[in-house]
Design a protein around this motif. Structure first.
Motif, PDB file in Angstrom:
ATOM      1  N   ASN A   2       0.853  -1.180   0.000  1.00 23.44           N
ATOM      2  CA  ASN A   2       0.000   0.000   0.000  1.00 23.44           C
ATOM      3  C   ASN A   2       0.889   1.230   0.000  1.00 23.44           C
ATOM      4  O   ASN A   2       1.628   1.474   0.959  1.00 23.44           O
ATOM      5  N   ASP A   4       1.471   4.969   0.321  1.00 20.04           N
ATOM      6  CA  ASP A   4       0.902   6.232   0.785  1.00 20.04           C
ATOM      7  C   ASP A   4       1.285   7.329  -0.199  1.00 20.04           C
ATOM      8  O   ASP A   4       2.472   7.635  -0.379  1.00 20.04           O
ATOM      9  N   THR A   5       0.271   7.894  -0.841  1.00 20.59           N
ATOM     10  CA  THR A   5       0.474   8.814  -1.963  1.00 20.59           C
ATOM     11  C   THR A   5      -0.176  10.158  -1.676  1.00 20.59           C
ATOM     12  O   THR A   5      -1.341  10.211  -1.275  1.00 20.59           O
ATOM     13  N   SER A  46      -2.883   4.371  -1.298  1.00 16.15           N
ATOM     14  CA  SER A  46      -3.700   5.130  -0.360  1.00 16.15           C
ATOM     15  C   SER A  46      -3.455   6.601  -0.658  1.00 16.15           C
ATOM     16  O   SER A  46      -2.390   7.141  -0.343  1.00 16.15           O
ATOM     17  N   SER A  48      -4.214  10.753  -0.906  1.00 14.81           N
ATOM     18  CA  SER A  48      -4.848  11.929  -0.306  1.00 14.81           C
ATOM     19  C   SER A  48      -4.468  13.170  -1.098  1.00 14.81           C
ATOM     20  O   SER A  48      -3.359  13.274  -1.640  1.00 14.81           O
ATOM     21  N   PRO A  75      -0.195  10.032   7.289  1.00 14.94           N
ATOM     22  CA  PRO A  75       1.142   9.428   7.234  1.00 14.94           C
ATOM     23  C   PRO A  75       2.068  10.190   6.290  1.00 14.94           C
ATOM     24  O   PRO A  75       1.617  10.891   5.390  1.00 14.94           O
ATOM     25  N   THR A  76       3.368  10.037   6.532  1.00 10.76           N
ATOM     26  CA  THR A  76       4.331  10.621   5.606  1.00 10.76           C
ATOM     27  C   THR A  76       4.278   9.833   4.306  1.00 10.76           C
ATOM     28  O   THR A  76       4.106   8.605   4.310  1.00 10.76           O
ATOM     29  N   PRO A  77       4.396  10.496   3.179  1.00 11.26           N
ATOM     30  CA  PRO A  77       4.159   9.814   1.895  1.00 11.26           C
ATOM     31  C   PRO A  77       5.328   8.976   1.410  1.00 11.26           C
ATOM     32  O   PRO A  77       6.492   9.294   1.656  1.00 11.26           O
ATOM     33  N   ASP A  78       4.973   7.907   0.701  1.00  9.50           N
ATOM     34  CA  ASP A  78       5.958   7.154  -0.075  1.00  9.50           C
ATOM     35  C   ASP A  78       6.109   7.760  -1.465  1.00  9.50           C
ATOM     36  O   ASP A  78       7.153   7.622  -2.103  1.00  9.50           O
TER      37      ASP A  78
END
Length: 336
Positions: A2, A4-5, A46, A48, A75-78
């Motif tokens: 997943n 985080d974007t 994921s 935002s 969350p901090t993004p990947d």
């Protein structure tokens, strides 16, 4: 997996690109499965929509946008995606982007992957993510990117440029290149099969010809040199005559070397390249709007040898003159 974007919103951003990105990433693992009666998979991304302060804003098209969160929230993004930005190509970045640039710089230093669509590359440039690397942007912003960030090698002909260590930086060309970026990211994180499924759902495909076939070759930087401007006006009306550069130099009353140096300093192009650009741009118009034979177009725009014209056209546009005509004449209205 997943990812985080974060997609960065801005009052300068276009509506369609921003929400196309959000829609496509949200559909991965869901829509293909729904169409085939299969259970949804765990989301691959994921996503935002974030801005510096998370406050609602009106975008460049007058649409009211409500972000999901502020940039510094968890969350901090990947993965970070900067969409197209409607900026003045002759200017610089508005001051309000300073905290966004700082946030991108910090996220990149922590290991996030940073990507952009169209003029969004200017934020990556300001964050230092493009230094010493190749990058692309919309053809109308290529000069701006190179002018503001001289350490960047601008590849204005390319649609997609992954670069840097581990290809953690990816820039995409014009606004519609969001699709190329999405297919690349989906293929990278979810696999080629998933990317192909998304392409089939949304009826999108990579711009295999690059963006030269879409570019207006005469889009060039602005300047205040009146002597050079007069030469440009003359060239626009006489590009098809024999030895136009020599005539421009004589008219300027400068030495040949002095004229060449001054012209290039003002426009970014040598006079001969500028004339070639005008000729090819006129040829493009004739190919789009007339049925004139290609060899006749060659003569019309000032080439004495059709082979020279065909070679120059392919070099500047990326495809042959006949392929260009076929591509754009398909948009011509047909009789009802």
């Amino acid at each position: 997996m997943n990812i985080d974007t974060v997609v960065i919103g801005s009052r300068f951003a276009g509506t369609s690109t921003l929400f196309s990105i959000l829609d496509v990433l949200a559909s991965v693992g869901r829509d293909w499965e729904a169409l085939h009666g299969l259970p949804s998979l765990e989301p691959y991304f994921s996503v935002s929509l974030r801005t510096h302060d998370a406050a609602p804003y009106w975008d460049i098209n007058g649409r009211k946008i409500t972000p999901d969160a502020a940039l510094n929230e968890l969350p901090t993004p990947d993965l970070i995606i900067v969409p197209d930005l409607h900026l003045d190509p002759a200017g610089g970045l508005p001051e309000e982007f300073a905290p966004v640039v700082d946030w991108i710089r910090d996220a990149y230093a922590r290991g996030a992957m940073v990507t952009s669509v169209c003029s969004g590359s200017l934020l990556l440039g300001a964050a230092g993510a493009l230094d010493g690397n190749e990058a692309t942007t919309h053809w109308g912003y290529a000069d701006m990117l190179g002018r503001n960030f001289p350490e960047v090698k601008v590849c204005r002909e390319r649609i997609l440029v992954p670069t840097g260590e581990g290809h953690r930086v990816v820039t995409a060309g014009g606004a519609s290149a969001w699709a190329d970026l999405m297919l690349y990211l989906i293929g990278r994180f979810a696999g080629a099969d998933v990317a192909r499924r998304i392409a089939k759902i949304y009826l999108i495909e990579p711009h295999a010809d690059g963006q030269l076939t879409y570019a207006s070759l005469t889009a060039c930087r602005q300047h205040e040199d009146q002597l050079v401007a007069a030469s440009q006006i003359w060239a626009a009306e006489h590009y098809n005559v024999s030895s136009p550069v020599a005539a421009m130099a004589r008219s300027s009353q400068l030495t040949d070397r002095g004229f060449h140096r001054r012209f290039k300093r003002a426009t970014g192009q040598a006079p001969a390249d500028y004339v070639q650009t005008l000729r090819i741009e006129e040829a493009k118009q004739l190919l789009e709007t007339t049925e004139m034979p290609i060899d006749d177009i060659s003569t019309e725009v000032g080439y004495t040898e059709p082979s020279s014209f065909r070679s120059a056209f392919r070099k500047r546009v990326g495809i042959s003159a006949s392929a260009y005509r076929k591509k754009w004449r398909a948009l011509a209205p047909t009789a009802g």
